[in-house]
Write a protein that holds these residues in place. Sequence first.
Motif, PDB file in Angstrom:
ATOM      1  N   GLU A  22       1.887   2.940  -9.193  1.00 46.37           N
ATOM      2  CA  GLU A  22       2.395   2.697 -10.542  1.00 46.37           C
ATOM      3  C   GLU A  22       1.461   3.427 -11.500  1.00 46.37           C
TER       4      GLU A  22
ATOM      5  N   ASP B  93       1.382  -8.656   1.679  1.00 45.68           N
ATOM      6  CA  ASP B  93       2.671  -9.012   2.279  1.00 45.68           C
ATOM      7  C   ASP B  93       2.534  -8.838   3.794  1.00 45.68           C
TER       8      ASP B  93
ATOM      9  N   HIS C  77       6.806   5.462 -11.471  1.00 39.09           N
ATOM     10  CA  HIS C  77       6.521   5.032 -10.106  1.00 39.09           C
ATOM     11  C   HIS C  77       6.619   6.250  -9.197  1.00 39.09           C
TER      12      HIS C  77
ATOM     13  N   ALA D 201      -1.484   0.256 -10.424  1.00 37.04           N
ATOM     14  CA  ALA D 201      -1.343  -0.456  -9.147  1.00 37.04           C
ATOM     15  C   ALA D 201      -1.031   0.540  -8.039  1.00 37.04           C
ATOM     16  N   LEU D 202      -1.509   0.226  -6.833  1.00 38.65           N
ATOM     17  CA  LEU D 202      -1.247   1.042  -5.651  1.00 38.65           C
ATOM     18  C   LEU D 202      -0.756   0.138  -4.539  1.00 38.65           C
ATOM     19  N   THR D 203       0.168   0.644  -3.725  1.00 32.32           N
ATOM     20  CA  THR D 203       0.628  -0.078  -2.541  1.00 32.32           C
ATOM     21  C   THR D 203       0.167   0.681  -1.308  1.00 32.32           C
TER      22      THR D 203
ATOM     23  N   ARG E 222      -0.408  -4.725  -2.296  1.00 38.00           N
ATOM     24  CA  ARG E 222      -0.352  -4.158  -3.651  1.00 38.00           C
ATOM     25  C   ARG E 222      -1.667  -4.485  -4.336  1.00 38.00           C
TER      26      ARG E 222
ATOM     27  N   SER F   8       6.459   7.543  -5.131  1.00 36.60           N
ATOM     28  CA  SER F   8       6.485   7.201  -3.709  1.00 36.60           C
ATOM     29  C   SER F   8       7.125   8.375  -2.980  1.00 36.60           C
TER      30      SER F   8
ATOM     31  N   ALA G 201       1.813  -4.602   4.201  1.00 33.53           N
ATOM     32  CA  ALA G 201       1.527  -3.797   3.015  1.00 33.53           C
ATOM     33  C   ALA G 201       0.763  -4.653   2.018  1.00 33.53           C
TER      34      ALA G 201
ATOM     35  N   SER H  35      -2.224  -8.447  -3.767  1.00 35.89           N
ATOM     36  CA  SER H  35      -1.128  -9.231  -3.190  1.00 35.89           C
ATOM     37  C   SER H  35      -0.771  -8.684  -1.814  1.00 35.89           C
TER      38      SER H  35
END
Length: 460
Positions: A168, A103, A178, A203-205, A110, A180, A108, A101
């Motif tokens: 995540e 953005d 989570h 998941a990674l951002t 995800r 960060s 960024a 995903s």
Amino acid sequence: MASPSKAGAALAALREDLVGDVFAPGDAGYDEARSVFNVMIDRRPAVIAQCVDEDDVVRAVRFGRDLDLNIAVRGGGHSVAGMAVNDGGLVVDLRHMRAVSVDPASEAVRVAGGATISDLDRACQPHGLATTGGRASTTGVGGFVLGGGSGWLDRWCGLAVDNLLGVELVTSDGERVHASADENPELFWGLHGGGGNFGVATALTLKLHEMPEFSIALVLYLPEFGPEVTRTFRELISVAPDEASGGVLYLTGPPEEFVPPHLVGTLLCGALLTYAGPEADMRKLAEPLLALPHESEVVGAMPYADVQCMLDDPPGMRNYWSAEYLTSAPDSYLDAFCARAQAMPSPTGTLHVLFPLGGAIAAGPRQYPVPYRDASWAVHPFAIWEDPADDERCVQWVRDVRADARPWSTGAVYLNFIGDEGAERVVAGLGPENTRRLAGLKRRYDPDNVFRFNHNVRPA
């Protein structure tokens, strides 16, 4: 170990509760589900849980803990050392978790834990955005990033972990966490190179960078020109902007359009110049390479996601990889690099690669467990072959490449480039002080070393 009756009941419950598929020995599809990229690895897990979301991962991890099973985690990519599977344990398989995903407003992305570099690049490309990915489209994003992350863009926008914004994670007790810079910062630090030691990354951002244009020059030469090609590339990249990367490689000529038919199946030397910018700027940089006598060239603008597919490793082959990170690449080393290519197992899919670091890699954050950041060059021999009779000579060739490089080695290594080479090499890939700090973090998040099928840091 659980009794057969308890194990049977738990497996039946897992089949019922998991949204994804569950495989056990004897099930149709089991052999396909357990097979991995490197066919030298042939392991038989007791259970394979093909998760489709984070809830499935929690269920699978709790199932494994309840039955006291060893747990391996399979992301989207290679795991050339076979760490994605085990014998007699549980495999948490994330390959159905591939959502990406983007953005654009916040620059960024995800990325789900089972996505590949191709999934990432293809999602970002329509937005004119990119981030450091591996040098093959089939690499899994999760393992790639958490292991450090080196690719064609790293001189320009840093290692993949330098672009990590959040993770995540499902921990060894089946809890969601989570991490960060603001939430669980010590765990976040450990995920910058510490790999899969602390849990399952669902998941990674990642931070993205504007990259509306990408261009390359791929030039093929007869192998006898290798010493001149390597010197030319070294001088070129020493004055090039950070947008430029690439490397020099020896390869067996593949049956592709850019290889003259009479050179298919023969040893070739290649220079690849990648450029995160306009074709005109790249062409000017590439002039010294194109001025050398060469057999073919591919020069021009090309979508970054397509470039990522150019060196994809074929599945279903035997693999043995390693690397050394170098303080410099003087003529004496370049001569050794080129000479070793003459003994390269050929014709096979084997590649003998030398590529530059510097730029944003060297300028990146110093606090993370990425000790190879200061190296100037890296040599990455990866042997790929088909016949088991060639195992000994192919493995030995890789070891010989490492031995040739040792006088110039920094001693550090990028763990994603190596298989199981022992505990000392894990420390070399993390740094001694970092390893001690990671061991304390491991004690907090995985005190029983449930996640041990990786470049393992033991809890201490």
